[in-house]
Write an enzyme that holds these catalytic residues in place. Sequence first.
Site, PDB file in Angstrom:
ATOM      1  CE  LYS A  40     -40.688   8.387 -28.464  1.00  0.00           C
ATOM      2  NZ  LYS A  40     -41.322   8.365 -29.982  1.00  0.00           N
ATOM      3  CE1 TYR A 264      -9.143  -6.088 -27.310  1.00  0.00           C
ATOM      4  CE2 TYR A 264     -10.921  -4.488 -26.614  1.00  0.00           C
ATOM      5  CZ  TYR A 264     -10.398  -5.845 -26.230  1.00  0.00           C
ATOM      6  OH  TYR A 264     -10.600  -6.377 -25.375  1.00  0.00           O
TER       7      TYR A 264
END
EC number: 5.1.1.1
Length: 374
Positions: A40, A264
């Site tokens: 999965k 940033y």
Amino acid sequence: MVVGIHRPSKLVINAEAIRNNVKNEISRLDGHSELFAVVKANGYGHGIVETAQFTKQAGATGFCVAILDEALALRDAGLTETILVLGITDVKYAKLAAENDISLTVGDQAWLDEATQILNQKPLKVHLGIDTGMGRIGFQDGASFKKAADYLEQSQQFNFEGVFTHFATADEKDTTYFNLQVERFNHFISQLTRRPRYVHVSNTATSLWHAACNGNMIRFGVGIYGMNPSGKTLESPFDLQPAMSLESELSFSKLVQKGRSISYGATYTAEEDEWIGTIPIGYADGYERRLQGFHVLIDGQFCEIVGRICMDQMMVRLPKSYPVGTKVILAGKSGEKSITMTDIAEYAGTINYEITCGFTQRLPRIYTENGVVN
């Protein structure tokens, strides 16, 4: 979906490691048990179809997925083995699942009643899920479970293929709650007039540390990919071989003067003249912002991630000048040192397979055999 094939950042998947992990686990099983590969979430980030093929080559006799779409993808790829959808599928797709020979999980009688109105010619294979303490899906009381099991035995529209539960604490040292779940599961099973083909409880953690509980099928998941489900809490009974590496190259290198800030928020300021390298990978690739302050490997040396990780790039402090194109290992080995997914996860405050599941499709998956690209 855009895959970044024109930049150096990539995931390298070792097919042999996947096969070895499966073979090693199969060698520990008794002769009556099967291994279903849990593929999965795009094979925990490793590629759903490729992982399924590698595990099949190693002896897996079936597959487990989370949603019907994943099962259909495996069928479209030509895989004919048993496929079990572990999550609850909307009942309106019951006929589609039956037509594609896909087994579905059922957790209540109402689902069966409604599916009966939809199914016609081909019977639907179902596994009854039992909630013994995970608190997620499944039957919670013996009476409703027995009613559903008896219903399946009498119906021509269903193939009662399996029954299972899922353990919440199989990867922990304290086995108190685990033992309680085992006791509850055994109580449910004792009410069956006939056992279905598959009675299964074992995820990777259970199969590694509680093999006596295996039933006749194990759902081998994170172990396929060479990751310990307990992180570093419990020692694996055999060597799990990591299957995924994350690699890139320096795209830029510069000497930054003392007092200059990086990225940033200007959260990092050079305390002296420093060489700073830029790597073309960021949180849009699944390399998360919370990994600021962690490290990568360059030339066998740990290099700290400085400044905030950007969407598409990040910066590291270099011990010296390195040219553009210098190889960077974000997960894997360089010289005598290594960075594991567990190392990354511990720094990020999560689990190793959340890290691998989080790598986005923008990162190419490159598959290798003994170091050679397929």
